[in-house]
Design a protein around this motif. Sequence first.
Motif, PDB file in Angstrom:
ATOM      1  N   ARG A 141      -2.880   1.040   4.252  1.00 11.20           N
ATOM      2  CA  ARG A 141      -2.488   2.334   4.802  1.00 11.20           C
ATOM      3  C   ARG A 141      -1.118   2.252   5.474  1.00 11.20           C
ATOM      4  NH1 ARG A 141      -8.065   2.704   5.598  1.00 11.20           N
ATOM      5  NH2 ARG A 141      -8.917   4.607   4.667  1.00 11.20           N
ATOM      6  N   GLY A 142      -0.423   3.386   5.457  1.00 11.38           N
ATOM      7  CA  GLY A 142       0.815   3.495   6.209  1.00 11.38           C
ATOM      8  C   GLY A 142       2.064   3.455   5.350  1.00 11.38           C
ATOM      9  N   VAL A 143       3.173   3.803   5.984  1.00 14.90           N
ATOM     10  CA  VAL A 143       4.478   3.864   5.328  1.00 14.90           C
ATOM     11  C   VAL A 143       5.431   2.979   6.129  1.00 14.90           C
ATOM     12  CG1 VAL A 143       6.365   5.364   4.580  1.00 14.90           C
ATOM     13  CG2 VAL A 143       4.009   6.238   4.623  1.00 14.90           C
ATOM     14  N   CYS A 144       6.229   2.174   5.423  1.00 13.72           N
ATOM     15  CA  CYS A 144       7.180   1.306   6.118  1.00 13.72           C
ATOM     16  C   CYS A 144       8.372   1.024   5.209  1.00 13.72           C
ATOM     17  CB  CYS A 144       6.521  -0.015   6.537  1.00 13.72           C
ATOM     18  SG  CYS A 144       6.003  -1.054   5.140  1.00 13.72           S
ATOM     19  N   ILE A 167       4.737   2.725   0.466  1.00 15.23           N
ATOM     20  CA  ILE A 167       3.636   3.609   0.834  1.00 15.23           C
ATOM     21  C   ILE A 167       2.343   2.912   0.429  1.00 15.23           C
ATOM     22  CG2 ILE A 167       2.604   5.890   0.577  1.00 15.23           C
ATOM     23  CD1 ILE A 167       5.363   6.832  -0.480  1.00 15.23           C
ATOM     24  N   GLY A 168       1.504   2.591   1.405  1.00 13.97           N
ATOM     25  CA  GLY A 168       0.220   1.978   1.088  1.00 13.97           C
ATOM     26  C   GLY A 168      -0.650   2.918   0.287  1.00 13.97           C
ATOM     27  N   SER A 169      -1.369   2.375  -0.668  1.00 15.07           N
ATOM     28  CA  SER A 169      -2.120   3.221  -1.597  1.00 15.07           C
ATOM     29  C   SER A 169      -3.243   4.007  -0.938  1.00 15.07           C
ATOM     30  CB  SER A 169      -2.676   2.369  -2.748  1.00 15.07           C
ATOM     31  OG  SER A 169      -1.620   1.894  -3.557  1.00 15.07           O
ATOM     32  N   GLU A 182      -8.477  -5.213 -10.950  1.00 19.20           N
ATOM     33  CA  GLU A 182      -7.176  -4.977 -10.346  1.00 19.20           C
ATOM     34  C   GLU A 182      -7.227  -3.676  -9.538  1.00 19.20           C
ATOM     35  OE1 GLU A 182      -2.945  -6.116 -12.159  1.00 19.20           O
ATOM     36  OE2 GLU A 182      -3.753  -4.281 -13.024  1.00 19.20           O
ATOM     37  N   ILE A 183      -6.511  -3.636  -8.411  1.00 20.73           N
ATOM     38  CA  ILE A 183      -6.419  -2.423  -7.619  1.00 20.73           C
ATOM     39  C   ILE A 183      -4.950  -2.109  -7.332  1.00 20.73           C
ATOM     40  CG2 ILE A 183      -8.661  -2.746  -6.518  1.00 20.73           C
ATOM     41  CD1 ILE A 183      -7.226  -3.696  -4.006  1.00 20.73           C
ATOM     42  N   GLN A 184      -4.681  -0.828  -7.149  1.00 21.06           N
ATOM     43  CA  GLN A 184      -3.336  -0.434  -6.750  1.00 21.06           C
ATOM     44  C   GLN A 184      -3.212  -0.641  -5.245  1.00 21.06           C
ATOM     45  OE1 GLN A 184      -1.132   3.515  -5.752  1.00 21.06           O
ATOM     46  NE2 GLN A 184      -1.619   3.605  -7.931  1.00 21.06           N
ATOM     47  N   THR A 185      -2.158  -1.364  -4.835  1.00 20.52           N
ATOM     48  CA  THR A 185      -2.003  -1.676  -3.418  1.00 20.52           C
ATOM     49  C   THR A 185      -0.814  -0.978  -2.761  1.00 20.52           C
ATOM     50  OG1 THR A 185      -0.925  -3.740  -4.128  1.00 20.52           O
ATOM     51  CG2 THR A 185      -3.229  -3.872  -3.437  1.00 20.52           C
ATOM     52  N   GLY A 186       0.136  -0.495  -3.553  1.00 28.03           N
ATOM     53  CA  GLY A 186       1.280   0.157  -2.949  1.00 28.03           C
ATOM     54  C   GLY A 186       2.104   0.948  -3.938  1.00 28.03           C
ATOM     55  N   ILE A 187       2.890   1.868  -3.403  1.00 25.13           N
ATOM     56  CA  ILE A 187       3.858   2.639  -4.173  1.00 25.13           C
ATOM     57  C   ILE A 187       5.213   2.422  -3.516  1.00 25.13           C
ATOM     58  CG2 ILE A 187       4.580   4.947  -4.891  1.00 25.13           C
ATOM     59  CD1 ILE A 187       1.604   5.724  -4.857  1.00 25.13           C
TER      60      ILE A 187
END
Length: 314
Positions: A59-62, A71-73, A164-169
Amino acid sequence: MYDIKALYEAENISHAIQLLEKHPAAQIIAGGSDVLVQIREGKRAGAELVSIYGLEELRGVCLEQDDTLRIGSLTSFSHITRDPLIQRIIPVLGEAVDMVGGPQIRNIGTIGGNTCNGVTSADSASTLFAWDAVIELTGPEGSRRIPIQEFYIRAGKVDLRPAEIQTGILIQKKSYEGYAGHYIKYAMRNAMDIAALGCSVNVKLTADKKSIEDVRIAYGVAGPVPMRAVHAEEAGRGKKITEDSIERVSEAVLEDIMPRDSWRASKAFREHISKVLCKRALKEAILRAGYTELKTEHTDSLHVGTAYRGGEQG
């Protein structure tokens, strides 16, 4: 009400991958705003679920060290809209996800779930296409990053490998620095409706603010997956900003889009509004980028159901 065979709760990313390896038929669940509806409708009866909702590290944006926006997924739509980095760097993404459903959906729904569904109507998808977003995926073999254009394979299908999972954008600095954008969603209702067409435009102007240095134009529901209008982009790059040049860009989108007939809108209507939305979004993006001599028009041939953020509603 919910026919669920088993629910496994992941403690961290590694544990989530282990659970998916142990239960290969399991479905990932995050906010659940789509999966639970599908289960209730009987489309996923007897499903096994691996919940990743509790993974705060997603979670979260950095900003990363190289100023890539991350951007956390599991970041919710509401969080994205309010986040200071989003508001400062790419406010159009916050505006776009603020059009998803109602407040309850925006509070629980995640940007990772929205993109992993693989649907062309996702409000975040066309905007992320226009930002040249990169998708980060983590699985048994480690992490990999691929352009969002390669992540979408076909309608409802994305490049997620087993376990597999998406972890970030991720959006690189070169993709956002100096750009301004605008997103327009056309729907039959002004709220809580799936887009009949979505158009997102980003522009970067020359130093004198008289010409378009670069432009990126992306659509949702103009084909089986979100897409970029590459011919229209080429028609705009390097051109002086005039009403005629903007008109030529909007006409060129017909070389790229592939809309279909559906109960929401006919192919011919989608072709028509694709030009109208491109023209409007391009004008607004140019104004946001610092040009001051354009007149905006919100009355040309489009009268009902247009949903704007940062513009008007009509």
